[in-house]
Design a protein around this motif. Sequence first.
Motif, PDB file in Angstrom:
ATOM      1  N   PRO A   1      -3.748  17.872  -0.149  1.00 30.72           N
ATOM      2  CA  PRO A   1      -3.328  17.961  -1.553  1.00 30.72           C
ATOM      3  C   PRO A   1      -2.278  16.903  -1.912  1.00 30.72           C
ATOM      4  CG  PRO A   1      -3.001  20.047  -0.387  1.00 30.72           C
ATOM      5  CD  PRO A   1      -3.311  19.033   0.642  1.00 30.72           C
ATOM      6  N   ASN A   2      -2.106  16.689  -3.220  1.00 36.32           N
ATOM      7  CA  ASN A   2      -1.077  15.789  -3.774  1.00 36.32           C
ATOM      8  C   ASN A   2      -1.271  14.328  -3.423  1.00 36.32           C
ATOM      9  OD1 ASN A   2       0.209  18.008  -4.934  1.00 36.32           O
ATOM     10  ND2 ASN A   2       1.287  18.417  -3.026  1.00 36.32           N
ATOM     11  N   THR A   3      -2.517  13.941  -3.195  1.00 30.37           N
ATOM     12  CA  THR A   3      -2.816  12.524  -2.986  1.00 30.37           C
ATOM     13  C   THR A   3      -4.206  12.233  -3.536  1.00 30.37           C
ATOM     14  OG1 THR A   3      -3.055  10.749  -1.355  1.00 30.37           O
ATOM     15  CG2 THR A   3      -3.718  12.932  -0.626  1.00 30.37           C
ATOM     16  N   ASP A   4      -4.453  10.949  -3.839  1.00 30.54           N
ATOM     17  CA  ASP A   4      -5.811  10.551  -4.237  1.00 30.54           C
ATOM     18  C   ASP A   4      -6.524   9.867  -3.073  1.00 30.54           C
ATOM     19  OD1 ASP A   4      -4.376   8.207  -4.063  1.00 30.54           O
ATOM     20  OD2 ASP A   4      -4.972   7.404  -6.006  1.00 30.54           O
ATOM     21  N   ASP A   5      -5.912   9.933  -1.894  1.00 31.91           N
ATOM     22  CA  ASP A   5      -6.434   9.224  -0.732  1.00 31.91           C
ATOM     23  C   ASP A   5      -7.610   9.991  -0.130  1.00 31.91           C
ATOM     24  OD1 ASP A   5      -6.758   7.562   1.454  1.00 31.91           O
ATOM     25  OD2 ASP A   5      -4.638   7.584   2.044  1.00 31.91           O
TER      26      ASP A   5
ATOM     27  N   LEU B   1       6.513   8.872   7.067  1.00 31.73           N
ATOM     28  CA  LEU B   1       6.279   9.648   5.843  1.00 31.73           C
ATOM     29  C   LEU B   1       4.869  10.229   5.817  1.00 31.73           C
ATOM     30  CD1 LEU B   1       4.288   7.930   3.731  1.00 31.73           C
ATOM     31  CD2 LEU B   1       6.345   6.606   3.421  1.00 31.73           C
ATOM     32  N   LYS B   2       4.723  11.351   5.083  1.00 32.15           N
ATOM     33  CA  LYS B   2       3.414  11.965   4.855  1.00 32.15           C
ATOM     34  C   LYS B   2       3.010  11.676   3.410  1.00 32.15           C
ATOM     35  CE  LYS B   2       4.748  16.281   5.440  1.00 32.15           C
ATOM     36  NZ  LYS B   2       6.177  16.030   5.567  1.00 32.15           N
ATOM     37  N   GLU B   3       1.744  11.396   3.190  1.00 30.94           N
ATOM     38  CA  GLU B   3       1.288  11.203   1.822  1.00 30.94           C
ATOM     39  C   GLU B   3       1.421  12.517   1.061  1.00 30.94           C
ATOM     40  OE1 GLU B   3      -2.505   9.217   1.539  1.00 30.94           O
ATOM     41  OE2 GLU B   3      -1.913   7.786   3.067  1.00 30.94           O
ATOM     42  N   GLY B   4       1.694  12.412  -0.215  1.00 31.66           N
ATOM     43  CA  GLY B   4       1.892  13.612  -1.030  1.00 31.66           C
ATOM     44  C   GLY B   4       3.353  14.057  -1.029  1.00 31.66           C
ATOM     45  N   ASP B   5       4.081  13.754   0.058  1.00 29.32           N
ATOM     46  CA  ASP B   5       5.523  14.062   0.150  1.00 29.32           C
ATOM     47  C   ASP B   5       6.287  12.786   0.466  1.00 29.32           C
ATOM     48  OD1 ASP B   5       5.264  16.934   0.045  1.00 29.32           O
ATOM     49  OD2 ASP B   5       4.497  16.853   2.093  1.00 29.32           O
ATOM     50  N   ALA B   6       5.688  11.642   0.158  1.00 30.60           N
ATOM     51  CA  ALA B   6       6.178  10.372   0.689  1.00 30.60           C
ATOM     52  C   ALA B   6       7.627  10.061   0.301  1.00 30.60           C
ATOM     53  CB  ALA B   6       5.248   9.246   0.256  1.00 30.60           C
TER      54      ALA B   6
ATOM     55  N   GLY C   1       0.853  -1.190   0.000  1.00 31.60           N
ATOM     56  CA  GLY C   1       0.000   0.000   0.000  1.00 31.60           C
ATOM     57  C   GLY C   1       0.886   1.237   0.000  1.00 31.60           C
ATOM     58  N   TYR C   2       0.376   2.334   0.554  1.00 31.20           N
ATOM     59  CA  TYR C   2       1.113   3.607   0.537  1.00 31.20           C
ATOM     60  C   TYR C   2       2.509   3.448   1.135  1.00 31.20           C
ATOM     61  CZ  TYR C   2      -3.032   6.128  -0.955  1.00 31.20           C
ATOM     62  OH  TYR C   2      -4.090   6.577  -1.688  1.00 31.20           O
ATOM     63  N   VAL C   3       2.583   2.806   2.301  1.00 31.33           N
ATOM     64  CA  VAL C   3       3.872   2.697   2.978  1.00 31.33           C
ATOM     65  C   VAL C   3       4.765   1.647   2.319  1.00 31.33           C
ATOM     66  CG1 VAL C   3       4.935   1.923   5.138  1.00 31.33           C
ATOM     67  CG2 VAL C   3       3.113   3.607   5.178  1.00 31.33           C
ATOM     68  N   GLY C   4       4.178   0.492   2.000  1.00 27.36           N
ATOM     69  CA  GLY C   4       4.971  -0.618   1.464  1.00 27.36           C
ATOM     70  C   GLY C   4       5.619  -0.277   0.130  1.00 27.36           C
ATOM     71  N   ILE C   5       4.842   0.272  -0.789  1.00 29.98           N
ATOM     72  CA  ILE C   5       5.413   0.522  -2.119  1.00 29.98           C
ATOM     73  C   ILE C   5       6.456   1.647  -2.055  1.00 29.98           C
ATOM     74  CG2 ILE C   5       3.534   2.052  -2.930  1.00 29.98           C
ATOM     75  CD1 ILE C   5       5.583  -0.418  -5.074  1.00 29.98           C
ATOM     76  N   VAL C   6       6.171   2.673  -1.258  1.00 29.69           N
ATOM     77  CA  VAL C   6       7.150   3.775  -1.143  1.00 29.69           C
ATOM     78  C   VAL C   6       8.439   3.256  -0.489  1.00 29.69           C
ATOM     79  CG1 VAL C   6       7.616   6.002  -0.040  1.00 29.69           C
ATOM     80  CG2 VAL C   6       5.408   5.599  -1.146  1.00 29.69           C
ATOM     81  N   SER C   7       8.295   2.476   0.585  1.00 31.54           N
ATOM     82  CA  SER C   7       9.483   1.936   1.263  1.00 31.54           C
ATOM     83  C   SER C   7      10.278   1.048   0.305  1.00 31.54           C
ATOM     84  CB  SER C   7       9.094   1.104   2.491  1.00 31.54           C
ATOM     85  OG  SER C   7       8.288   1.856   3.355  1.00 31.54           O
TER      86      SER C   7
ATOM     87  N   ALA D   1      -0.119   2.111  -8.140  1.00 32.52           N
ATOM     88  CA  ALA D   1      -1.528   1.880  -7.784  1.00 32.52           C
ATOM     89  C   ALA D   1      -2.094   3.065  -7.010  1.00 32.52           C
ATOM     90  CB  ALA D   1      -1.640   0.598  -6.954  1.00 32.52           C
ATOM     91  N   ILE D   2      -1.225   4.002  -6.622  1.00 34.34           N
ATOM     92  CA  ILE D   2      -1.675   5.186  -5.881  1.00 34.34           C
ATOM     93  C   ILE D   2      -1.126   6.445  -6.551  1.00 34.34           C
ATOM     94  CG2 ILE D   2      -1.938   4.132  -3.603  1.00 34.34           C
ATOM     95  CD1 ILE D   2       0.947   5.184  -2.988  1.00 34.34           C
ATOM     96  N   TYR D   3      -1.773   7.581  -6.262  1.00 33.63           N
ATOM     97  CA  TYR D   3      -1.259   8.852  -6.767  1.00 33.63           C
ATOM     98  C   TYR D   3      -0.269   9.381  -5.746  1.00 33.63           C
ATOM     99  CZ  TYR D   3      -1.169  13.741  -8.264  1.00 33.63           C
ATOM    100  OH  TYR D   3      -0.771  14.978  -8.687  1.00 33.63           O
TER     101      TYR D   3
END
Length: 445
Positions: free
Chosen positions: A323-327, A155-160, A9-15, A45-47
């Motif tokens: 902003p900067n997320t589709d979440d 991490l923050k979404e949009g600045d991940a 998900g957000y954390v796994g793919i970014v990491s 899979a995510i913005y």
Amino acid sequence: MKVGIIGTGYVGIVSGVCFADMGHQVVCFDVDQYKLSLYRQGKSAIYEPGLEELLAKNIAAKRIHFTDVITEMIKESDVLFICVGTPPLPDGSADLSQVEAAVREIAENTPAGAYKVIVEKSTVPVGTHKRLKNITRLYNKSQAKFDFVVNSEFLKEGDAIHDFLHPDRIVIGAETEEAKNLMIELYSTFKDKILITDPSSAEIIKYASNSFLATKISFINMVADLCEKTGADVSLVAEGMGLDKRIGRAFLNAGIGYGGSCFPKDVKAFIHVMEQYGIDASILQSVDSFNTQRFHRMIKILKDELWILKNKHIAMWGLAFKPNTDDIREAPSIKIVQELLDAGVILHLYDPAAMENFQKLFPPSDRVHYALSPLEAVENAEALLLVTEWAEFKKIPITKFYEKMKLPVVIDGRNLFPAEDMIKHNFRYFPIGKGKVLETMENNK
Ligand SMILES: NC(=O)c1ccc[n+]([C@@H]2O[C@H](COP(=O)([O-])OP(=O)(O)OC[C@H]3O[C@@H](n4cnc5c(N)ncnc54)[C@H](O)[C@@H]3O)[C@@H](O)[C@H]2O)c1
Ligand SMILES: O=c1ccn([C@@H]2O[C@H](COP(=O)(O)OP(=O)(O)O[C@H]3O[C@H](CO)[C@@H](O)[C@H](O)[C@H]3O)[C@@H](O)[C@H]2O)c(=O)[nH]1
């Protein structure tokens, strides 16, 4: 180093992508076949800004790949990162079933003689590492050796990507020297940012950090309400407070309340943990309840202005929780839209990235319209609600949407527009915590 990621998900793919970019060899495992098929094609899979480029780069360099076979992932990894979801249960506590399932599957599939470090990257309550240790003892018949490390993600979404590659700190809660040294080697790029703790402290650091930031937000929102009643300006108050290094300006932006997949659930889960240990959690209960009610403010102003809402055309800019997320998880937009629909409003919604996700909750209908542009959304609208502060909204000339709207009523939930210009252009403009603006408008009536 060989890194395994469980849950993309957000954390796994970014990491996973960032570890690969740091030069490690990464294999990602998920139970969601669709996500894996996208990632394999280099599609996200995510913005998340910058993610797709970094993913494609590291696939091409053969530093990251994706599998739905858990034994393959275990075989290819020394360190296994648990990045699955920990959503809230109805009582506010964290649902740890995904974490339990992931660790159980690792235990069942790790062969005798192997040594693996299992890392809690997901946000979990204090003591979880002990439970997980027990699960590996129960389910690993082959008696492979496991160590547990707590290494929560900040991490923050949009600045991940930026947050992962430029961390303020890397917290490593380790019990054994072997696991600690492995983690230090993994994060050697950020040597000066590492804080070593015991696992329980590391687990608490994550919930305490999110709860503290959420407290700052509810606090400034309360102060904003006072500013509105007294002719003061919350932006100046935040600036004045923030100049004190002990306070800091960050996370003092007043608004319509915090949302997202982390703050609401983590504050609730931290309250639950406190209560389990008999600790008075009333500070956090106030933070949570103040935030839960916060979205009403917009609707109250709308009712005060337009009186009867039934069949009124209302435009909304911004649906994502930031902003900067589709979440849209726990986004204030969801509660606002629901309440406006209950009041019989006809909605014209626009968001640069989150409309697809939002349509799953609120399918298009004769009451819910999705616009192709912000200006299309405000065409003939009787009010505009600014819910998410996407940069593109700020670039739209004020006169452009003034011309399009039927009535010039703007309720700005994020203080995005320049107040003086809005008043000069004859808008009925309602920002957050700007008492002078409200007074000027009353005088102009
Ligand atoms: N989203 C954020 O910005 C953020 C930041 C820091 C920490 N966190 C924490 O990180 C954790 C993950 O959050 P997220 O937003 O990435 O969640 P998410 O829901 O986006 O992703 C979770 C992923 O885990 C997969 N999964 C579930 N069970 C699995 C299993 N048994 N094996 C393999 N994969 C499995 C799901 O299919 C999904 O892809 C949570 O604890 C969250 O609180 C999130
Ligand atoms: O001054 C502010 C700052 C934020 N927000 C709101 O707070 C929410 C959360 O924003 P943000 O923290 O930027 O995004 P998240 O991606 O939810 O990140 C938080 O939650 C993550 C998951 O735990 C942590 O890793 C991060 O450190 C933590 O900032 C959003 O609704 C924002 O609009 C405000 O209202 N005012």
